[in-house]
Design a protein around this motif. Structure first.
Motif, short mmCIF file in Angstrom:
data_model
loop_
_atom_site.label_atom_id
_atom_site.label_comp_id
_atom_site.label_asym_id
_atom_site.label_seq_id
_atom_site.Cartn_x
_atom_site.Cartn_y
_atom_site.Cartn_z
N MET A 129 -37.67 -17.56 -42.78
CA MET A 129 -38.60 -16.09 -42.66
C MET A 129 -37.65 -15.22 -41.56
SD MET A 129 -42.38 -15.47 -41.77
CE MET A 129 -42.95 -13.87 -41.28
N VAL A 130 -37.80 -13.66 -41.44
CA VAL A 130 -37.11 -13.04 -41.24
C VAL A 130 -37.77 -13.11 -39.53
CG1 VAL A 130 -35.89 -11.04 -40.10
CG2 VAL A 130 -34.91 -11.65 -42.78
N ARG A 131 -37.49 -13.20 -38.72
CA ARG A 131 -37.83 -12.74 -37.34
C ARG A 131 -37.18 -11.54 -35.84
NH1 ARG A 131 -43.57 -14.22 -37.19
NH2 ARG A 131 -43.89 -14.59 -34.95
N ILE A 132 -37.66 -10.72 -35.58
CA ILE A 132 -37.14 -10.33 -34.49
C ILE A 132 -37.19 -10.82 -33.50
CG2 ILE A 132 -37.92 -7.79 -33.53
CD1 ILE A 132 -39.29 -7.31 -35.89
N SER A 133 -36.06 -11.13 -32.87
CA SER A 133 -36.01 -11.61 -31.12
C SER A 133 -37.10 -11.58 -30.39
CB SER A 133 -34.77 -11.03 -30.35
OG SER A 133 -34.61 -10.34 -30.57
N PRO A 134 -37.32 -12.35 -29.33
CA PRO A 134 -38.43 -12.07 -28.49
C PRO A 134 -37.76 -10.75 -27.92
CG PRO A 134 -38.51 -14.06 -28.75
CD PRO A 134 -36.73 -13.48 -29.68
N GLU A 135 -36.49 -10.36 -27.58
CA GLU A 135 -36.67 -9.68 -26.22
C GLU A 135 -36.80 -8.42 -27.67
OE1 GLU A 135 -34.08 -11.71 -27.19
OE2 GLU A 135 -34.73 -13.27 -25.50
N ARG A 136 -36.32 -8.02 -28.63
CA ARG A 136 -36.61 -7.07 -29.37
C ARG A 136 -38.43 -6.38 -29.68
NH1 ARG A 136 -32.20 -5.24 -27.89
NH2 ARG A 136 -30.58 -5.16 -29.11
N ILE A 137 -38.75 -8.14 -29.32
CA ILE A 137 -40.02 -7.32 -29.70
C ILE A 137 -40.93 -6.64 -28.27
CG2 ILE A 137 -42.81 -8.60 -29.79
CD1 ILE A 137 -41.56 -8.27 -32.94
N LYS A 138 -40.59 -6.98 -27.65
CA LYS A 138 -41.20 -6.33 -26.00
C LYS A 138 -40.48 -4.88 -26.62
CE LYS A 138 -42.37 -10.22 -24.29
NZ LYS A 138 -44.89 -10.80 -24.32
N GLU A 139 -39.20 -4.58 -26.37
CA GLU A 139 -38.79 -3.24 -26.71
C GLU A 139 -39.73 -2.57 -27.29
OE1 GLU A 139 -34.58 -3.39 -27.79
OE2 GLU A 139 -34.05 -3.41 -25.58
N LEU A 140 -39.96 -3.27 -28.40
CA LEU A 140 -40.48 -2.73 -29.92
C LEU A 140 -42.15 -2.09 -29.48
CD1 LEU A 140 -41.49 -1.37 -31.99
CD2 LEU A 140 -41.73 -3.63 -33.25
N GLU B 204 -45.54 -8.21 -37.21
CA GLU B 204 -45.71 -7.55 -38.13
C GLU B 204 -45.09 -5.99 -38.70
OE1 GLU B 204 -49.56 -7.87 -39.49
OE2 GLU B 204 -49.68 -10.01 -38.48
N ALA B 205 -44.95 -5.00 -37.57
CA ALA B 205 -44.74 -3.53 -37.20
C ALA B 205 -43.53 -3.19 -37.40
CB ALA B 205 -45.70 -3.32 -36.03
N GLY B 206 -42.85 -4.15 -36.75
CA GLY B 206 -41.23 -4.10 -36.50
C GLY B 206 -40.48 -4.69 -37.95
N LEU B 207 -41.31 -5.60 -38.55
CA LEU B 207 -40.86 -5.99 -40.16
C LEU B 207 -40.72 -4.48 -40.73
CD1 LEU B 207 -41.19 -9.57 -39.95
CD2 LEU B 207 -39.09 -8.45 -39.56
N ALA B 208 -41.92 -4.41 -40.84
CA ALA B 208 -42.20 -2.98 -41.39
C ALA B 208 -41.44 -1.68 -41.32
CB ALA B 208 -43.59 -2.44 -41.62
N ILE B 209 -41.19 -1.64 -40.48
CA ILE B 209 -39.88 -0.33 -40.21
C ILE B 209 -39.17 -0.99 -40.74
CG2 ILE B 209 -39.37 0.82 -38.40
CD1 ILE B 209 -42.16 0.47 -36.58
N MET B 210 -38.30 -1.76 -40.62
CA MET B 210 -37.26 -2.70 -40.87
C MET B 210 -36.93 -2.46 -42.88
SD MET B 210 -36.06 -5.43 -38.07
CE MET B 210 -35.79 -6.28 -39.56
N ARG B 211 -38.46 -3.09 -43.39
CA ARG B 211 -38.26 -2.32 -44.66
C ARG B 211 -38.51 -0.94 -45.13
NH1 ARG B 211 -41.86 -7.14 -43.59
NH2 ARG B 211 -43.95 -5.68 -43.80
N PHE B 212 -38.66 -0.37 -44.49
CA PHE B 212 -38.89 1.10 -44.87
C PHE B 212 -38.01 1.95 -44.38
CE2 PHE B 212 -39.69 5.34 -43.09
CZ PHE B 212 -39.78 5.70 -43.83
N VAL B 213 -37.44 1.65 -43.24
CA VAL B 213 -36.03 2.03 -43.61
C VAL B 213 -34.59 1.64 -44.61
CG1 VAL B 213 -34.37 2.31 -41.78
CG2 VAL B 213 -35.84 2.66 -41.03
N VAL B 214 -34.72 0.62 -44.67
CA VAL B 214 -34.39 -0.03 -45.70
C VAL B 214 -34.56 0.27 -47.47
CG1 VAL B 214 -33.61 -2.47 -46.95
CG2 VAL B 214 -33.27 -2.04 -44.80
#
Length: 58
Positions: free
Chosen positions: A1-12, A31-41
């Protein structure tokens, strides 16, 4: 499963707080970050498909 790094989560979380005024938990931001990434792709794939169609018409 793809996960966003803790550093990026704090920024998000900071960005989401700035934009929405809401505090997001780590999991909500994940969850929001992954949804944003899916949308951009999906948006980029659609743009490329439209570009292909335009090229074929010429």
């Amino acid at each position: 499963m793809v996960r966003i790094s803790p550093e990026r989560i704090k920024e998000l979380q900071a960005l989401l707080k700035e934009q929405t005024g809401k505090d997001y938990s780590d999991e909500e931001a994940q969850e929001a970050g992954l949804a944003i990434m899916r949308f951009v792709v999906a948006k980029e794939q659609r743009r490329q498909e439209l570009d292909k169609r335009q090229t074929k018409k010429k």
